[in-house]
Design a protein around this motif. Sequence first.
Motif, PDB file in Angstrom:
ATOM      1  N   ALA A  81     -17.463  37.159   8.996  1.00 36.57           N
ATOM      2  CA  ALA A  81     -16.791  38.328   9.596  1.00 36.57           C
ATOM      3  C   ALA A  81     -16.552  38.084  11.079  1.00 36.57           C
ATOM      4  N   ASP A  82     -16.479  36.797  11.450  1.00 38.98           N
ATOM      5  CA  ASP A  82     -16.239  36.434  12.845  1.00 38.98           C
ATOM      6  C   ASP A  82     -14.729  36.351  13.096  1.00 38.98           C
ATOM      7  N   GLU A  83     -14.079  37.456  12.861  1.00 36.79           N
ATOM      8  CA  GLU A  83     -12.601  37.479  12.877  1.00 36.79           C
ATOM      9  C   GLU A  83     -12.094  37.402  14.328  1.00 36.79           C
ATOM     10  N   ILE A 169     -15.376  29.875  18.259  1.00 40.48           N
ATOM     11  CA  ILE A 169     -15.720  28.718  17.439  1.00 40.48           C
ATOM     12  C   ILE A 169     -16.686  29.089  16.304  1.00 40.48           C
ATOM     13  N   CYS A 170     -17.410  30.186  16.444  1.00 36.97           N
ATOM     14  CA  CYS A 170     -18.346  30.577  15.377  1.00 36.97           C
ATOM     15  C   CYS A 170     -17.629  31.096  14.137  1.00 36.97           C
ATOM     16  N   GLY A 171     -16.300  31.163  14.169  1.00 39.16           N
ATOM     17  CA  GLY A 171     -15.557  31.450  12.945  1.00 39.16           C
ATOM     18  C   GLY A 171     -15.401  30.204  12.087  1.00 39.16           C
ATOM     19  N   GLU A 172     -15.644  29.040  12.673  1.00 41.18           N
ATOM     20  CA  GLU A 172     -15.657  27.786  11.894  1.00 41.18           C
ATOM     21  C   GLU A 172     -16.972  27.776  11.122  1.00 41.18           C
ATOM     22  N   PRO A 401     -11.435  22.172  13.143  1.00 38.39           N
ATOM     23  CA  PRO A 401      -9.995  22.509  13.227  1.00 38.39           C
ATOM     24  C   PRO A 401      -9.568  23.182  14.521  1.00 38.39           C
ATOM     25  N   LEU A 402     -10.479  23.460  15.459  1.00 39.63           N
ATOM     26  CA  LEU A 402     -10.021  24.093  16.706  1.00 39.63           C
ATOM     27  C   LEU A 402      -9.028  23.183  17.431  1.00 39.63           C
ATOM     28  N   GLY A 403      -9.245  21.873  17.328  1.00 41.55           N
ATOM     29  CA  GLY A 403      -8.308  20.945  17.973  1.00 41.55           C
ATOM     30  C   GLY A 403      -6.901  21.129  17.424  1.00 41.55           C
ATOM     31  N   ASP A 404      -6.789  21.176  16.103  1.00 41.87           N
ATOM     32  CA  ASP A 404      -5.473  21.401  15.480  1.00 41.87           C
ATOM     33  C   ASP A 404      -4.911  22.763  15.883  1.00 41.87           C
TER      34      ASP A 404
END
Length: 441
Positions: A81-83, A169-172, A401-404
Amino acid sequence: MSKKLLLKDAHIEGIRYFETYRKQGGYTAAEKALKMTPDEILEEVKASGLRGRGGAGFPTGMKWSFLAKPEGVPRHLVVNADESEPGTFKDRYLMEFLPHLLIEGMLISSYCLGSNVSYIYIRGEYSWIPDILEEAIEEAKAAGFLGKNILGTGFDCEIYVQRGGGAYICGEETALLESLEGKRGNPRLKPPFPAVKGLWERPTVVNNVESIAAIVPIIDITGAEYAKIGVGRSTGTKLISACGNINKPGVYEIDMTITVEEFIYSDEYCGGIANGKKLKACIPGGSSVPIVPANLLLRTVNGEPRYMNYESLADGGFATGTMMGSGGFIVLDEDQCIVDHTMTLARFYNHESCGQCTPCREGTGWMYKILKKIEKGEGKMEDIDLLWDIQRKIEGNTICPLGDAAAWPVAAAIRHFRDEFEWHVKNPELSQTQNYGLAHY
Ligand code: SF4
């Protein structure tokens, strides 16, 4: 009109509370599921064709089937739920107005996966929602739908709500698990995947709020019936959070058979572009998916209408298409400056990079600095090529995927709106006082 599965009762006063939710048929899917075997539930989820609603669109049933089941090792369900994706707020809506739908979905999913202790990891900025969820959990427990020996089945399940600290980043999923374990939210190298070694090295399924809520109607109407809604591999319904320059921002449930044009201009959804302006572009799946100009947004390159579903939005790949992503639908009108918009996103991703890998840590900073320079009218033509080169070196070369997510918006902006970047370079004085959009329309 799209069929409603998740939001059909959202308008009912008091639906947030157990009594009202139950009166509307709430928890009957859970009662049905607890009479089934976990394998039978898994088959229903597979038959539904449900794809993860967090952004990646991976088939949920397949993800569940990967869960390792070593003897004597506890397993966990963790709801993501880290939207935090800019433009995305549909999970917030679900949790705020229909918390029992999520709890019921979690109960069914926990039973299927064999998770006796499940978690909701919620972003820190949603500061008022944990109280709503915890109240719903207490209500469900008092009614015998959580806790020990649920409905006399012998199945035990506890749900805990964990507040995050506000890091994107905690959504990853692996960063989320690190944070849930009390550590800094740095993404893990994969493999091992969470299905094998997740929370406290135990097999774990991490699913988005909307995906888990969708388990309730799937059990209710059966997976086969759910799969009949929608089209192709875009089955069931999808929540879209619409924002930007539109007349009716909000959260909408669509059945993925409507066109993008209908979604933007119909009074049932966005109600058209605000202030009678023209549509310039849209980011249909949260800020990290490629921006698409109006001509490619409403129609594919073959002239076919573009539909609000996974396949049609991606038609043509990144050259002419985009992605359904998280369903965060951001609309830009003719007055918006793409360079300014891209710079804002670049600043966000640079700020949110965890710093573990060089292409992301350094590259996002470089992209932001160059975009800032161009936007201020201090850029050179070769800066545009440098920007292109940097995003190419980030994409696919990072741990998570944050890089992408940081590279794609820059790539799409240059690909489709290079003229705006060049305008800023050629018009340094003008670009300090007004943006490209206002100067050209
Ligand atoms: Fe961290 Fe960025 Fe590397 Fe992800 S891509 S691990 S956010 S530095």
